[in-house]
Write an enzyme that holds these catalytic residues in place. Structure first.
Site, PDB file in Angstrom:
ATOM      1  N   ALA A  58      23.259  34.136  -8.993  1.00  8.99           N
ATOM      2  CA  ALA A  58      22.729  34.447 -10.325  1.00  8.99           C
ATOM      3  C   ALA A  58      21.300  33.958 -10.535  1.00  8.99           C
ATOM      4  O   ALA A  58      20.699  34.247 -11.563  1.00  8.99           O
ATOM      5  CB  ALA A  58      23.646  33.850 -11.394  1.00  8.99           C
ATOM      6  N   GLY A 110      17.411  32.134  -8.617  1.00 10.61           N
ATOM      7  CA  GLY A 110      16.588  31.630  -7.514  1.00 10.61           C
ATOM      8  C   GLY A 110      16.742  32.385  -6.199  1.00 10.61           C
ATOM      9  O   GLY A 110      16.707  33.622  -6.147  1.00 10.61           O
ATOM     10  N   ASP A 142      29.227  33.013  -8.559  1.00  8.36           N
ATOM     11  CA  ASP A 142      28.407  32.044  -9.304  1.00  8.36           C
ATOM     12  C   ASP A 142      29.204  31.603 -10.522  1.00  8.36           C
ATOM     13  O   ASP A 142      30.306  32.095 -10.778  1.00  8.36           O
ATOM     14  CB  ASP A 142      27.051  32.674  -9.719  1.00  8.36           C
ATOM     15  CG  ASP A 142      25.953  31.620  -9.890  1.00  8.36           C
ATOM     16  OD1 ASP A 142      26.145  30.694 -10.695  1.00  8.36           O
ATOM     17  OD2 ASP A 142      24.915  31.741  -9.219  1.00  8.36           O
ATOM     18  N   ASP A 158      33.616  27.900 -10.882  1.00  6.64           N
ATOM     19  CA  ASP A 158      32.885  26.629 -10.895  1.00  6.64           C
ATOM     20  C   ASP A 158      33.146  25.928  -9.563  1.00  6.64           C
ATOM     21  O   ASP A 158      34.235  25.401  -9.329  1.00  6.64           O
ATOM     22  CB  ASP A 158      33.372  25.772 -12.074  1.00  6.64           C
ATOM     23  CG  ASP A 158      32.660  24.431 -12.112  1.00  6.64           C
ATOM     24  OD1 ASP A 158      31.828  24.163 -11.218  1.00  6.64           O
ATOM     25  OD2 ASP A 158      32.956  23.646 -13.037  1.00  6.64           O
ATOM     26  N   LEU A 159      32.141  25.929  -8.709  1.00  7.48           N
ATOM     27  CA  LEU A 159      32.326  25.381  -7.358  1.00  7.48           C
ATOM     28  C   LEU A 159      32.304  23.854  -7.340  1.00  7.48           C
ATOM     29  O   LEU A 159      32.444  23.255  -6.268  1.00  7.48           O
ATOM     30  CB  LEU A 159      31.256  25.939  -6.408  1.00  7.48           C
ATOM     31  CG  LEU A 159      31.233  27.467  -6.273  1.00  7.48           C
ATOM     32  CD1 LEU A 159      30.151  27.906  -5.294  1.00  7.48           C
ATOM     33  CD2 LEU A 159      32.591  27.995  -5.819  1.00  7.48           C
ATOM     34  N   GLY A 170      23.853  25.665  -5.386  1.00 13.74           N
ATOM     35  CA  GLY A 170      23.489  24.263  -5.179  1.00 13.74           C
ATOM     36  C   GLY A 170      22.902  23.667  -6.433  1.00 13.74           C
ATOM     37  O   GLY A 170      22.438  24.381  -7.329  1.00 13.74           O
ATOM     38  N   SER A 210      18.276  21.783   3.274  1.00  9.26           N
ATOM     39  CA  SER A 210      17.038  21.396   2.590  1.00  9.26           C
ATOM     40  C   SER A 210      16.231  20.500   3.515  1.00  9.26           C
ATOM     41  O   SER A 210      16.797  19.802   4.353  1.00  9.26           O
ATOM     42  CB  SER A 210      17.379  20.621   1.315  1.00  9.26           C
ATOM     43  OG  SER A 210      16.226  19.988   0.798  1.00  9.26           O
ATOM     44  N   TYR A 255      21.950  14.061  -2.997  1.00 10.88           N
ATOM     45  CA  TYR A 255      21.400  15.365  -2.608  1.00 10.88           C
ATOM     46  C   TYR A 255      21.079  15.371  -1.109  1.00 10.88           C
ATOM     47  O   TYR A 255      21.509  16.258  -0.367  1.00 10.88           O
ATOM     48  CB  TYR A 255      20.133  15.678  -3.427  1.00 10.88           C
ATOM     49  CG  TYR A 255      19.606  17.064  -3.176  1.00 10.88           C
ATOM     50  CD1 TYR A 255      20.180  18.166  -3.786  1.00 10.88           C
ATOM     51  CD2 TYR A 255      18.548  17.281  -2.294  1.00 10.88           C
ATOM     52  CE1 TYR A 255      19.717  19.449  -3.538  1.00 10.88           C
ATOM     53  CE2 TYR A 255      18.075  18.571  -2.045  1.00 10.88           C
ATOM     54  CZ  TYR A 255      18.661  19.643  -2.678  1.00 10.88           C
ATOM     55  OH  TYR A 255      18.202  20.916  -2.423  1.00 10.88           O
ATOM     56  N   LYS A 260      23.044  17.460   2.049  1.00 11.49           N
ATOM     57  CA  LYS A 260      22.372  18.433   2.921  1.00 11.49           C
ATOM     58  C   LYS A 260      22.377  17.978   4.385  1.00 11.49           C
ATOM     59  O   LYS A 260      22.426  18.813   5.298  1.00 11.49           O
ATOM     60  CB  LYS A 260      20.937  18.667   2.429  1.00 11.49           C
ATOM     61  CG  LYS A 260      20.843  19.257   1.016  1.00 11.49           C
ATOM     62  CD  LYS A 260      21.438  20.654   0.904  1.00 11.49           C
ATOM     63  CE  LYS A 260      21.158  21.316  -0.432  1.00 11.49           C
ATOM     64  NZ  LYS A 260      21.742  22.664  -0.538  1.00 11.49           N
TER      65      LYS A 260
HETATM   66  P1  NAI Z   1      18.795  27.811  -8.593  1.00  7.31           P
HETATM   67  O1  NAI Z   1      19.113  26.701  -9.543  1.00  7.31           O
HETATM   68  O2  NAI Z   1      17.750  28.788  -8.966  1.00  7.31           O
HETATM   69  O3  NAI Z   1      20.132  28.608  -8.237  1.00  7.31           O
HETATM   70  C1  NAI Z   1      21.306  27.929  -7.877  1.00  7.31           C
HETATM   71  C2  NAI Z   1      22.510  28.764  -8.274  1.00  7.31           C
HETATM   72  O4  NAI Z   1      23.676  27.974  -7.952  1.00  7.31           O
HETATM   73  C3  NAI Z   1      22.561  29.089  -9.764  1.00  7.31           C
HETATM   74  O5  NAI Z   1      22.773  30.474  -9.962  1.00  7.31           O
HETATM   75  C4  NAI Z   1      23.721  28.271 -10.272  1.00  7.31           C
HETATM   76  O6  NAI Z   1      24.438  28.875 -11.350  1.00  7.31           O
HETATM   77  C5  NAI Z   1      24.585  28.140  -9.008  1.00  7.31           C
HETATM   78  N1  NAI Z   1      25.479  26.988  -9.162  1.00  7.31           N
HETATM   79  C6  NAI Z   1      25.129  25.709  -9.437  1.00  7.31           C
HETATM   80  N2  NAI Z   1      26.209  24.969  -9.649  1.00  7.31           N
HETATM   81  C7  NAI Z   1      27.283  25.796  -9.501  1.00  7.31           C
HETATM   82  C8  NAI Z   1      28.674  25.619  -9.628  1.00  7.31           C
HETATM   83  N3  NAI Z   1      29.211  24.451  -9.997  1.00  7.31           N
HETATM   84  N4  NAI Z   1      29.479  26.682  -9.389  1.00  7.31           N
HETATM   85  C9  NAI Z   1      28.953  27.885  -9.062  1.00  7.31           C
HETATM   86  N5  NAI Z   1      27.636  28.119  -8.932  1.00  7.31           N
HETATM   87  C10 NAI Z   1      26.811  27.075  -9.166  1.00  7.31           C
HETATM   88  O7  NAI Z   1      18.467  27.086  -7.206  1.00  7.31           O
HETATM   89  P2  NAI Z   1      17.647  27.548  -5.894  1.00  7.31           P
HETATM   90  O8  NAI Z   1      16.397  26.794  -5.882  1.00  7.31           O
HETATM   91  O9  NAI Z   1      17.659  29.004  -5.727  1.00  7.31           O
HETATM   92  O10 NAI Z   1      18.563  26.856  -4.778  1.00  7.31           O
HETATM   93  C11 NAI Z   1      19.363  27.571  -3.846  1.00  7.31           C
HETATM   94  C12 NAI Z   1      19.761  26.614  -2.748  1.00  7.31           C
HETATM   95  O11 NAI Z   1      18.588  26.153  -2.071  1.00  7.31           O
HETATM   96  C13 NAI Z   1      20.472  25.349  -3.240  1.00  7.31           C
HETATM   97  O12 NAI Z   1      21.504  25.029  -2.347  1.00  7.31           O
HETATM   98  C14 NAI Z   1      19.396  24.284  -3.196  1.00  7.31           C
HETATM   99  O13 NAI Z   1      19.923  22.988  -2.992  1.00  7.31           O
HETATM  100  C15 NAI Z   1      18.593  24.743  -1.990  1.00  7.31           C
HETATM  101  N6  NAI Z   1      17.212  24.263  -1.968  1.00  7.31           N
HETATM  102  C16 NAI Z   1      16.342  24.535  -3.000  1.00  7.31           C
HETATM  103  C17 NAI Z   1      15.049  24.091  -2.945  1.00  7.31           C
HETATM  104  C18 NAI Z   1      14.036  24.394  -4.000  1.00  7.31           C
HETATM  105  O14 NAI Z   1      12.955  23.782  -3.986  1.00  7.31           O
HETATM  106  N7  NAI Z   1      14.269  25.317  -4.893  1.00  7.31           N
HETATM  107  C19 NAI Z   1      14.588  23.244  -1.821  1.00  7.31           C
HETATM  108  C20 NAI Z   1      15.565  23.032  -0.790  1.00  7.31           C
HETATM  109  C21 NAI Z   1      16.831  23.516  -0.878  1.00  7.31           C
END
Ligand code: NAI
Length: 282
Positions: A10, A12, A32, A41-42, A71, A116, A157, A161
């Site tokens: 949903a 990023g 999501d 809810d994961l 994440g 990460s 965190y 990872k």
């Molecule tokens: P984001 O916050 O834009 O998207 C994360 C998605 O995970 C969201 O749609 C959210 O609803 C979903 N989510 C979170 N908790 C949840 C739960 N309990 N149950 C179901 N869904 C859940 O984040 P982004 O940046 O796109 O991150 C994607 C992955 O990349 C993550 O694993 C993050 O740790 C990793 N990452 C991100 C970095 C960054 O700078 N953005 C850097 C390194 C790793």
């Protein structure tokens, strides 16, 4: 055309992956907390079990690949460390285990889990927390991490990872995975401009640390570019890619750890290395 499942769809990078896959004509099942085919809810065992079951049902037991992008970032708020372990580690490992039969049925399936560069650039991550996660004891890992007090989410965190990257590398070469044609790999992004990073930048204390962090390429990464890497790692170019952790981080990992890896097998590991050599069966 292929069928993929994407968690964290949903927002990023997960959302960018879905857009690219659908744009190329593939079918995608999304998972999501909201706005997804499977809303779950994961952070709870029940939510993970339901996501596991629902995707098996909707895919009719056959998947060509999985992208695990759901994440949570390391916000310094009470209770966050537990949520981070549940979503970032258990929310990947338990879903992959549930979906393994469907991925095996795919014949040549590819998995990309989001790691990460925090896994190699955060100092002093407690090793017992990582080994506890790998033993399936997130309760024990949380106990260790909570000793860090207010900083627990930062270490949680990084620990989530690191453990995830090690789980991927340990399992990638196992008969249950590569023996069933499933390629397990991880992507390790640096700071990418998504809502996760935007939320961190909106918090002054976190923003200061992020802006000070060395990124040799400059600026922040683009989610669409990371999605392109994922699509590449799902395609035929990745047939020979197994157990790799691909860093796409503007050079931060290389800046800090240039001489740490790759490195040869040290004398103290030689006996184990030769044993592994004999264990391998073609
Ligand atoms: P984001 O916050 O834009 O998207 C994360 C998605 O995970 C969201 O749609 C959210 O609803 C979903 N989510 C979170 N908790 C949840 C739960 N309990 N149950 C179901 N869904 C859940 O984040 P982004 O940046 O796109 O991150 C994607 C992955 O990349 C993550 O694993 C993050 O740790 C990793 N990452 C991100 C970095 C960054 O700078 N953005 C850097 C390194 C790793």
């Amino acid at each position: 055309m292929s069928l993929y499942v994407v968690t964290g769809s949903a927002s990023g990078m997960g959302s960018a992956v879905v857009e690219r896959l659908k744009g190329s004509g593939h079918d995608v099942l999304t998972v999501d907390q909201h706005d997804a085919d499977v809303v779950a809810d994961l952070s709870t065992a029940e939510g993970r079990a339901r996501a596991g079951r629902e995707v098996l049902k909707l895919s009719e037991g056959r998947l060509d690949g999985a992208v695990l992008a759901a994440g949570l970032g390391p916000a310094l708020v009470p209770g966050r460390a537990k949520l981070v372990l549940e979503v970032n580690y258990n929310g990947v490992v338990e879903l992959l285990e549930a979906w393994r039969p469907a991925l095996a049925a795919g014949g040549n399936a590819k998995v990309v889990a989001f790691g990460s560069n925090s896994s190699t650039t955060v100092p002093l991550v407690p090793a017992p927390a990582i080994s506890a996660l790998l033993r399936g004891r997130s309760d024990r890992a949380l106990w260790v991490l909570n000793l860090a007090g207010r900083q627990a989410p930062t270490f949680a965190y990084a620990a989530s990872k690191i453990a995830l990257a090690r789980w991927i590398r340990r399992n990638a070469t196992a008969p249950e995975w590569i023996g069933a044609g499933i390629r397990l790999n991880a992507l390790a992004p640096g700071a990418i401009m998504t809502p996760l990073l935007e939320r961190q930048l909106a918090t002054p204390a976190e923003a200061k640390l992020i802006r000070q962090f060395p990124i040799p390429a400059g600026g922040f990464g683009d989610p669409g570019q990371l999605a392109d890497w994922v699509v590449f790692m799902l395609g035929p170019a990745a047939d020979f890619l197994v157990g790799s952790v691909v860093f796409v981080d503007g050079g931060s990992d290389a800046w800090f750890r240039a001489d740490d890896w790759p490195r040869g097998v040290p004398a103290r590991r030689l006996r184990g290395y030769l044993k592994r050599m004999k264990e391998f069966r073609r």
